[in-house]
Scaffold this motif. Sequence first.
Motif, PDB file in Angstrom:
ATOM      1  N   GLY B 272      -0.694 -13.620   5.120  1.00 41.27           N
ATOM      2  CA  GLY B 272      -1.903 -12.998   5.660  1.00 41.27           C
ATOM      3  C   GLY B 272      -2.010 -11.566   5.175  1.00 41.27           C
ATOM      4  N   SER B 273      -3.022 -10.858   5.688  1.00 37.41           N
ATOM      5  CA  SER B 273      -3.264  -9.477   5.236  1.00 37.41           C
ATOM      6  C   SER B 273      -2.046  -8.588   5.445  1.00 37.41           C
ATOM      7  N   LYS B 274      -1.265  -8.886   6.511  1.00 38.35           N
ATOM      8  CA  LYS B 274      -0.110  -8.027   6.817  1.00 38.35           C
ATOM      9  C   LYS B 274       0.988  -8.133   5.757  1.00 38.35           C
ATOM     10  N   ASP B 275       0.899  -9.138   4.900  1.00 42.24           N
ATOM     11  CA  ASP B 275       1.940  -9.351   3.903  1.00 42.24           C
ATOM     12  C   ASP B 275       1.740  -8.556   2.622  1.00 42.24           C
ATOM     13  N   PHE B 276       0.672  -7.772   2.573  1.00 37.48           N
ATOM     14  CA  PHE B 276       0.392  -7.049   1.342  1.00 37.48           C
ATOM     15  C   PHE B 276       0.237  -5.567   1.607  1.00 37.48           C
ATOM     16  N   ALA B 277       0.661  -4.771   0.643  1.00 39.51           N
ATOM     17  CA  ALA B 277       0.468  -3.327   0.730  1.00 39.51           C
ATOM     18  C   ALA B 277      -0.498  -2.943  -0.381  1.00 39.51           C
ATOM     19  N   PHE B 278      -1.537  -2.202  -0.016  1.00 37.24           N
ATOM     20  CA  PHE B 278      -2.535  -1.809  -1.014  1.00 37.24           C
ATOM     21  C   PHE B 278      -2.274  -0.385  -1.441  1.00 37.24           C
ATOM     22  N   ARG B 279      -2.021  -0.205  -2.733  1.00 31.99           N
ATOM     23  CA  ARG B 279      -1.694   1.126  -3.250  1.00 31.99           C
ATOM     24  C   ARG B 279      -2.950   1.809  -3.768  1.00 31.99           C
ATOM     25  N   GLU B 280      -2.848   3.117  -3.884  1.00 35.65           N
ATOM     26  CA  GLU B 280      -3.946   3.853  -4.503  1.00 35.65           C
ATOM     27  C   GLU B 280      -4.078   3.421  -5.950  1.00 35.65           C
ATOM     28  N   GLY B 281      -5.309   3.373  -6.436  1.00 35.87           N
ATOM     29  CA  GLY B 281      -5.507   2.936  -7.809  1.00 35.87           C
ATOM     30  C   GLY B 281      -5.701   1.430  -7.901  1.00 35.87           C
ATOM     31  N   GLY B 282      -5.632   0.736  -6.757  1.00 34.83           N
ATOM     32  CA  GLY B 282      -6.009  -0.674  -6.741  1.00 34.83           C
ATOM     33  C   GLY B 282      -4.878  -1.671  -6.892  1.00 34.83           C
ATOM     34  N   ALA B 283      -3.638  -1.195  -7.061  1.00 36.33           N
ATOM     35  CA  ALA B 283      -2.529  -2.143  -7.194  1.00 36.33           C
ATOM     36  C   ALA B 283      -2.218  -2.763  -5.832  1.00 36.33           C
ATOM     37  N   VAL B 284      -1.807  -4.023  -5.849  1.00 34.57           N
ATOM     38  CA  VAL B 284      -1.440  -4.703  -4.613  1.00 34.57           C
ATOM     39  C   VAL B 284       0.028  -5.088  -4.698  1.00 34.57           C
TER      40      VAL B 284
END
Lengths: 98, 344
Positions: B272-284
Amino acid sequence: MFLLITYDVSMTDEKAGARRLRRVAKACTSYGTRVQKSVFEMQLGQTEWVALRARLLDEIDPARDSLRVYFIDQTSKTRIEHFGAGRPANLVEDTLAL
Amino acid sequence: MSQLLQNTLYLLTPKLSVYRDGLALRIEQDRQLKLSLPIHNCESLLVFGPDIYVSPAAMRLCWENGASVCYFTEWGRLEARVEGIPQGSVHLRRIQHAAASDLVRTAEIARSFIAGKIHNTRWLLNRSARDAAETADAGALRSVSDILIRLLRQLPATADTDAARGIEGQAAALHFEVFGKHLRPQVRQKFPVDGRNRRPPRDTVNCVLSFLYALLRHDCVSALTATGLDPFVGYLHADRSGRESLALDLMEEFRPWAERQAITLLNRGELGSKDFAFREGGAVELTEAARKTLVGTYQTRKREETAHPLFKEKVRYGQLPFIQARVLARALREKTEYIPHLFT
């Protein structure tokens, strides 16, 4: 092959007994999982079993110690039940992620 | 040691230590024993992140027993691999290299890899089309599957490796155009996909795919190395220093299998959404928990059994790369056609 190995090492002669006990345990941890203090389960190929057998027979004192090996077939293997603490990992079937 | 008795050890938690204890690897956390793994049960040791210590003695035990130690970044890029000097036959390697210098032979083998990939992509598309809740999605998936079969028919007539690569590129582009349709509508809204992107992946789906591909790639390298082939000299993938071209070739036919896992995980809501970290610059990036979920699924899938279409025997999915590596070695030795693994 799936094996269950159990042993009794006599401690009447303390120093030599402790040494044999340590060395038998070391041989078993090299090849399998410790499921209880002197009980090991292991999943071996023929080569490993030949090597381990030779090593164990070399370590024990046949006059004082005993060693029992249970060869367990694949269907019986799935019928092992565990109760209580210290559930061991199944090294071949489980996902080993830590 | 038989493949059936070996397992892969994944180390994902920072501050773990691996020591040698007799003929076993001893994994500790804060000086507490977490696991003892006899080396003959270990196929490879995968270390994720920089904070995990593998002692020199443990590393030596691994290479002496044919297990490789691989270091990955947290998000699954392979950075280093330690293994013993390969024992494989020089003769096989010579044949492999000779075939790679022969343009006709290279094209033949490359076409086999592509055929395998396209066939298996269709397997994936048709399965998702069957399961799709909405007829529009099923239609879109089926229509790509139909175009792929036309591409598959064009493949034998391609003049050279480049022309074959062109077909592969078209097939991959078409598939990624509709990749989102594999996902359920509500999942798709939450995790939109826009084609394939990587280094770094810029959406969650690509992020999951990259990680699974990395695991698969590793398995292909191991399989080729164990068979005595040189993972660096490929046919479909051109030589590039540091790139395991043959492993990438072999991987092609298994990609849809990994993709299927990603799709199932997302559709079932196991990621789910909690399993991902969104970095600046668009990297996941994946969280540690998500990486454990992925590794768990991947390993479970490797243990599932399937009937092998060629050998009519029950095999585990995890054995397939090893089987295919041997099929490839044989095709090279006997100068016959390489037959990829076809999922059914």
